[in-house]
Design an enzyme around this catalytic site. Sequence first.
Site, mmCIF file in Angstrom:
data_model
loop_
_atom_site.group_PDB
_atom_site.id
_atom_site.type_symbol
_atom_site.label_atom_id
_atom_site.label_comp_id
_atom_site.label_asym_id
_atom_site.label_seq_id
_atom_site.Cartn_x
_atom_site.Cartn_y
_atom_site.Cartn_z
ATOM 1 N N ASP A 73 1.692 6.553 5.232
ATOM 2 C CA ASP A 73 0.709 5.571 4.780
ATOM 3 C C ASP A 73 1.151 4.869 3.487
ATOM 4 O O ASP A 73 0.413 4.086 2.906
ATOM 5 C CB ASP A 73 -0.652 6.263 4.593
ATOM 6 C CG ASP A 73 -1.823 5.343 4.905
ATOM 7 O OD1 ASP A 73 -1.613 4.310 5.565
ATOM 8 O OD2 ASP A 73 -2.952 5.661 4.477
ATOM 9 N N LYS A 92 -10.214 12.611 8.468
ATOM 10 C CA LYS A 92 -9.631 12.298 9.773
ATOM 11 C C LYS A 92 -9.592 13.552 10.648
ATOM 12 O O LYS A 92 -9.521 14.660 10.127
ATOM 13 C CB LYS A 92 -8.178 11.803 9.581
ATOM 14 C CG LYS A 92 -8.047 10.428 8.963
ATOM 15 C CD LYS A 92 -6.580 10.016 8.887
ATOM 16 C CE LYS A 92 -6.425 8.654 8.222
ATOM 17 N NZ LYS A 92 -6.970 7.553 9.022
ATOM 18 N N LYS A 113 0.854 -1.204 0.000
ATOM 19 C CA LYS A 113 0.000 0.000 0.000
ATOM 20 C C LYS A 113 0.883 1.244 0.000
ATOM 21 O O LYS A 113 1.740 1.396 0.866
ATOM 22 C CB LYS A 113 -0.899 -0.002 1.249
ATOM 23 C CG LYS A 113 -1.635 1.324 1.495
ATOM 24 C CD LYS A 113 -2.489 1.302 2.781
ATOM 25 C CE LYS A 113 -3.108 2.659 3.097
ATOM 26 N NZ LYS A 113 -3.938 2.666 4.320
ATOM 27 N N ARG A 127 -7.486 -0.805 1.616
ATOM 28 C CA ARG A 127 -8.021 -2.075 1.118
ATOM 29 C C ARG A 127 -8.525 -1.944 -0.310
ATOM 30 O O ARG A 127 -8.508 -2.893 -1.082
ATOM 31 C CB ARG A 127 -9.099 -2.588 2.085
ATOM 32 C CG ARG A 127 -10.236 -1.630 2.298
ATOM 33 C CD ARG A 127 -11.047 -1.924 3.555
ATOM 34 N NE ARG A 127 -10.359 -1.490 4.774
ATOM 35 C CZ ARG A 127 -10.838 -1.660 6.002
ATOM 36 N NH1 ARG A 127 -11.993 -2.258 6.184
ATOM 37 N NH2 ARG A 127 -10.169 -1.237 7.052
HETATM 38 N N1 BES Z 1 -4.076 4.608 7.025
HETATM 39 C C1 BES Z 1 -5.149 4.280 7.869
HETATM 40 C C2 BES Z 1 -4.778 3.320 8.985
HETATM 41 C C3 BES Z 1 -3.824 3.821 10.032
HETATM 42 C C4 BES Z 1 -4.317 4.260 11.239
HETATM 43 C C5 BES Z 1 -2.475 3.780 9.842
HETATM 44 C C6 BES Z 1 -3.449 4.680 12.218
HETATM 45 C C7 BES Z 1 -1.626 4.205 10.814
HETATM 46 C C8 BES Z 1 -2.100 4.654 12.015
HETATM 47 C C9 BES Z 1 -6.285 3.625 7.095
HETATM 48 O O1 BES Z 1 -6.415 4.028 5.786
HETATM 49 C C10 BES Z 1 -7.543 3.974 7.801
HETATM 50 O O2 BES Z 1 -7.845 5.127 7.869
HETATM 51 N N2 BES Z 1 -8.230 2.971 8.326
HETATM 52 C C11 BES Z 1 -9.438 3.183 9.049
HETATM 53 C C12 BES Z 1 -10.420 2.123 8.643
HETATM 54 C C13 BES Z 1 -11.795 2.349 9.177
HETATM 55 C C14 BES Z 1 -12.437 3.521 8.503
HETATM 56 C C15 BES Z 1 -12.601 1.089 8.955
HETATM 57 C C16 BES Z 1 -9.121 3.076 10.535
HETATM 58 O O3 BES Z 1 -8.367 2.193 10.941
HETATM 59 O O4 BES Z 1 -9.610 3.912 11.282
HETATM 60 ZN ZN ZN Z 2 -4.635 4.715 4.858
HETATM 61 ZN ZN ZN Z 3 -7.577 5.773 5.591
#
Ligand code: BES
Ligand code: ZN
Ligand code: ZN
Length: 496
Positions: free
Chosen positions: A288, A277, A265, A351
């Site tokens: 990321d 966010k 990714k 994903r």
């Molecule tokens: N890049 C983030 C995940 C992440 C979170 C990486 C904290 C590093 C530190 C990912 O794209 C994301 O935002 N995931 C969400 C998924 C949710 C919306 C189901 C998450 O984990 O909050």
């Molecule tokens: Zn992400």
């Molecule tokens: Zn994300």
Amino acid sequence: MQITLESKPFAAIEMEALVSYVFEETDPVQGRVAEIDKSAGGLLRKLAASGELTGKTLEFTLVHAPAGLKAARLLLVGVGKREQFNSATLRKVAGAALRYLKSRSVKNLALLVREGHPTEESAQVIAEGILTADFESDKYKTDKKNGKRIESVSIAGYSDAEREAGEKGLAKGRIIAESQNFARDLINEPSNKLTPAALAQKAEAMAKAAGLSVEILDEKRIADLKMGALLSVAQGSIEPPRMVIITYNPPSPKPSAPVIGLIGKAVTFDTGGISIKPADGMEKMKYDMAGGATMIGVMRALAALKPAVKVICVVPSTENMPGGRAQKPGDIQTAMSGKTIEVLNTDAEGRLILADGVHYAKQLGATHLIDAATLTGAVVVALAGINVGVFGSDQAFTDKLLASAKVAGEKMWQLPVDDEYREFIKGTVADIQNISSGKGGGATIGAMFIKEFTGDSPWIHLDIAGTAWNDDAKPWLAKGPTGVALRTLVHLVMSY
Ligand code: BES
Ligand code: ZN
Ligand code: ZN
């Protein structure tokens, strides 16, 4: 940094520091440490008697102007119980010693390996430990660590007969560590410097220099190939997406051998998109793309180490931005595989891009798939910054990776993926949805979504969200990008 094998006896080594390590046992002054003690007129026994030298893990004992030694300092590092000592400990100790001395303005040092340790593996892990420990995220600082720099390290304690093995390990360790640092450099870059196009360019330059085949798909090719999931994330940004494909072809391929697909990714910045966010800590989302950078780093190492199997690296790269053209919650997208996806949360974008990444890797001929991604906050809740979350569809393949992780000294912990979780991402208006309709198990749900695109191929997913970035420095590693999973993946591929 220059690293060499030193054949002089330890007492004659004229470095700013001579380093060795001590086990935690009733008498910590044994073997080569006892020899040092003898040269130094019983100094270490005195330190042990006073409780200043115990061998406890990461205890540092520094002596200036030790009698009987040419070195200006003697540093002894505790490594804990002898029975628990392994190469992973030696890697960390070598790194921790380097950082300890570097912070004290030492420029050169010799590391004396203990009796029984002059092997290929020891030299390899020492090289890995010191080169990764030396890495600093100071590229954009005009004042570089007040000029503190390690110029040379020599590895001592190898006899003439052991030298060849040592040289071999040292060369291998250097390749692996420099590839890990290459990945860390990429991860460090902020999103204004490292756009998807810039990442692709750097990957291409590396691949060409290393003699690997490389192809970069631009937004037009990506659209022609109907990579709808990747495009859906990219449509919100003015920076166009890229798909990086790097291929390693072994010199004499075996027809029955697996073809490993490494998919990473590479979201160069994740704002969350319309499901934006919170501002607090958002700057961290430049990392990321760590999964992609790690896979590119793995290819760099493989080009030099020349494994026997073919490896195809696929890195989908994009920004995830809100904007007039951004996808919105509820939008339905068609992935390259033909599956339709209801995007219920635009922040679950990793994903989406991996869906097209794994599908394309399979189409290119990969028989075994491994993806690495900073995928979920949930894996951080489950495992903190200590373990990589591992998910696998084939236990034998997963066990092989976990065994490699042990050798590589990277902590990984398996979490479940099984069909009972499928319910949670079953679509109501499309085939599947990108977030769960239930509660909990967020890291598994992310994995389950990717699994939908892997078919019957053995597949492993590494969630490195918690481990790709050190919020605080460790004794053996700086704060910032870690390059985690690279050493495990290199070891895994080399083991075929
Ligand atoms: N890049 C983030 C995940 C992440 C979170 C990486 C904290 C590093 C530190 C990912 O794209 C994301 O935002 N995931 C969400 C998924 C949710 C919306 C189901 C998450 O984990 O909050
Ligand atoms: Zn992400
Ligand atoms: Zn994300």
